[in-house]
Design a protein around this motif. Structure first.
Motif, mmCIF file in Angstrom:
data_model
loop_
_atom_site.group_PDB
_atom_site.id
_atom_site.type_symbol
_atom_site.label_atom_id
_atom_site.label_comp_id
_atom_site.label_asym_id
_atom_site.label_seq_id
_atom_site.Cartn_x
_atom_site.Cartn_y
_atom_site.Cartn_z
ATOM 1 N N ARG A 49 0.836 -1.195 0.000
ATOM 2 C CA ARG A 49 0.000 0.000 0.000
ATOM 3 C C ARG A 49 0.877 1.253 0.000
ATOM 4 N NH1 ARG A 49 -3.278 -1.839 3.920
ATOM 5 N NH2 ARG A 49 -2.224 -0.626 5.490
ATOM 6 N N LEU A 50 1.925 1.227 0.821
ATOM 7 C CA LEU A 50 2.844 2.356 0.931
ATOM 8 C C LEU A 50 3.505 2.664 -0.411
ATOM 9 C CD1 LEU A 50 4.514 4.337 2.688
ATOM 10 C CD2 LEU A 50 6.096 2.462 3.089
ATOM 11 N N LEU A 51 3.967 1.625 -1.098
ATOM 12 C CA LEU A 51 4.690 1.834 -2.354
ATOM 13 C C LEU A 51 3.784 2.364 -3.463
ATOM 14 C CD1 LEU A 51 7.108 -1.217 -2.336
ATOM 15 C CD2 LEU A 51 7.538 1.138 -1.621
ATOM 16 N N LYS A 52 2.474 2.141 -3.351
ATOM 17 C CA LYS A 52 1.532 2.693 -4.333
ATOM 18 C C LYS A 52 1.360 4.197 -4.119
ATOM 19 C CE LYS A 52 -1.234 -1.334 -5.495
ATOM 20 N NZ LYS A 52 -1.376 -2.422 -4.523
ATOM 21 N N GLN A 53 1.557 4.653 -2.874
ATOM 22 C CA GLN A 53 1.274 6.043 -2.534
ATOM 23 C C GLN A 53 2.522 6.912 -2.383
ATOM 24 O OE1 GLN A 53 -0.756 4.915 1.141
ATOM 25 N NE2 GLN A 53 -2.629 5.799 0.328
ATOM 26 N N ALA A 54 3.651 6.291 -2.029
ATOM 27 C CA ALA A 54 4.825 7.077 -1.647
ATOM 28 C C ALA A 54 5.861 7.163 -2.761
ATOM 29 C CB ALA A 54 5.465 6.461 -0.404
ATOM 30 N N THR A 55 6.539 8.290 -2.816
ATOM 31 C CA THR A 55 7.661 8.495 -3.723
ATOM 32 C C THR A 55 8.931 8.505 -2.883
ATOM 33 O OG1 THR A 55 6.235 9.899 -5.059
ATOM 34 C CG2 THR A 55 8.589 10.032 -5.500
ATOM 35 N N VAL A 56 9.932 7.729 -3.301
ATOM 36 C CA VAL A 56 11.185 7.649 -2.549
ATOM 37 C C VAL A 56 11.777 9.049 -2.370
ATOM 38 C CG1 VAL A 56 13.554 6.754 -2.597
ATOM 39 C CG2 VAL A 56 11.651 5.282 -3.262
ATOM 40 N N ASN A 57 12.197 9.331 -1.136
ATOM 41 C CA ASN A 57 12.813 10.613 -0.748
ATOM 42 C C ASN A 57 11.887 11.828 -0.845
ATOM 43 O OD1 ASN A 57 15.350 9.680 0.061
ATOM 44 N ND2 ASN A 57 16.060 9.618 -2.041
ATOM 45 N N LYS A 58 10.604 11.636 -1.100
ATOM 46 C CA LYS A 58 9.700 12.785 -1.216
ATOM 47 C C LYS A 58 8.529 12.724 -0.245
ATOM 48 C CE LYS A 58 10.447 14.819 -5.674
ATOM 49 N NZ LYS A 58 10.902 14.063 -6.811
ATOM 50 N N THR A 59 7.784 11.625 -0.289
ATOM 51 C CA THR A 59 6.553 11.525 0.501
ATOM 52 C C THR A 59 6.865 11.399 1.988
ATOM 53 O OG1 THR A 59 5.619 10.336 -1.371
ATOM 54 C CG2 THR A 59 4.361 10.284 0.671
ATOM 55 N N LYS A 60 6.193 12.226 2.797
ATOM 56 C CA LYS A 60 6.364 12.131 4.249
ATOM 57 C C LYS A 60 5.557 10.944 4.772
ATOM 58 C CE LYS A 60 7.662 16.768 5.242
ATOM 59 N NZ LYS A 60 7.363 18.052 5.781
ATOM 60 N N ILE A 61 6.204 10.170 5.608
ATOM 61 C CA ILE A 61 5.569 8.989 6.186
ATOM 62 C C ILE A 61 5.677 9.092 7.697
ATOM 63 C CG2 ILE A 61 5.680 6.462 6.373
ATOM 64 C CD1 ILE A 61 7.183 6.734 3.527
ATOM 65 N N GLU A 62 4.552 8.973 8.353
ATOM 66 C CA GLU A 62 4.514 8.972 9.814
ATOM 67 C C GLU A 62 4.781 7.530 10.244
ATOM 68 O OE1 GLU A 62 4.406 10.895 13.272
ATOM 69 O OE2 GLU A 62 4.079 11.907 11.366
ATOM 70 N N LEU A 63 5.938 7.287 10.826
ATOM 71 C CA LEU A 63 6.316 5.931 11.215
ATOM 72 C C LEU A 63 6.103 5.756 12.706
ATOM 73 C CD1 LEU A 63 7.608 3.268 10.129
ATOM 74 C CD2 LEU A 63 9.808 4.208 10.844
ATOM 75 N N ASN A 64 5.369 4.716 13.080
ATOM 76 C CA ASN A 64 5.111 4.427 14.495
ATOM 77 C C ASN A 64 5.777 3.109 14.874
ATOM 78 O OD1 ASN A 64 3.424 6.669 14.830
ATOM 79 N ND2 ASN A 64 1.690 5.537 14.002
ATOM 80 N N ILE A 65 6.490 3.113 15.986
ATOM 81 C CA ILE A 65 7.085 1.889 16.533
ATOM 82 C C ILE A 65 6.618 1.806 17.986
ATOM 83 C CG2 ILE A 65 9.213 0.554 16.825
ATOM 84 C CD1 ILE A 65 10.554 2.759 14.989
ATOM 85 N N PRO A 66 5.420 1.248 18.213
ATOM 86 C CA PRO A 66 4.820 1.277 19.544
ATOM 87 C C PRO A 66 5.713 0.720 20.648
ATOM 88 C CG PRO A 66 3.253 0.471 17.931
ATOM 89 C CD PRO A 66 4.568 0.592 17.230
ATOM 90 N N GLU A 67 6.380 -0.401 20.393
ATOM 91 C CA GLU A 67 7.146 -1.000 21.490
ATOM 92 C C GLU A 67 8.369 -0.174 21.889
ATOM 93 O OE1 GLU A 67 8.891 -4.909 19.768
ATOM 94 O OE2 GLU A 67 7.600 -3.955 18.295
ATOM 95 N N LEU A 68 8.817 0.725 21.018
ATOM 96 C CA LEU A 68 9.921 1.622 21.373
ATOM 97 C C LEU A 68 9.406 2.999 21.784
ATOM 98 C CD1 LEU A 68 12.491 0.889 18.526
ATOM 99 C CD2 LEU A 68 12.424 -0.057 20.824
ATOM 100 N N GLU A 69 8.077 3.144 21.747
ATOM 101 C CA GLU A 69 7.436 4.429 22.022
ATOM 102 C C GLU A 69 8.061 5.530 21.183
ATOM 103 O OE1 GLU A 69 7.289 5.126 26.231
ATOM 104 O OE2 GLU A 69 6.298 3.210 26.597
#
Length: 99
Positions: A49-69
């Motif tokens: 899904r991400l690769l359909k929407q995102a452009t490398v080095n351009k699209t901002k992605i909110e990355l969540n890693i819950p176990e590392l808070e």
């Protein structure tokens, strides 16, 4: 428009091919703390899904890693694709300074 991606820490000693068979794509996060990187896994469906929407080095992605808070704004830095199968087998995120 930011895309939100949920990820998990890669289990210690896990083998990348075993992860891929179980529907997870190995990933890395760079730049969140200087030179340190975190080994992660992201669900294959999420990556597709991400690769359909995102452009490398351009699209901002909110990355969540819950176990590392940890969560922050990243960009997709690199996508590695299997040469024969055309399937994604590794992705890298880079935390942006303003995140």
């Amino acid at each position: 428009m930011a895309i939100t991606v949920e990820s998990q820490k890669r289990p210690e000693g896990s083998k990348p091919n075993a992860l891929r068979r179980s529907g997870l794509i190995p990933a890395n996060l760079y730049g969140h703390k200087g030179t340190e990187s975190i080994s992660l896994v992201v669900e294959a469906k999420t990556v597709e899904r991400l690769l359909k929407q995102a452009t490398v080095n351009k699209t901002k992605i909110e990355l969540n890693i819950p176990e590392l808070e940890w969560s922050g704004t990243t960009v997709l830095r690199e996508v590695q694709t299997h040469p024969a199968k055309g399937t994604t087998y590794h992705i890298s995120f880079f935390a942006s300074a303003e995140g």
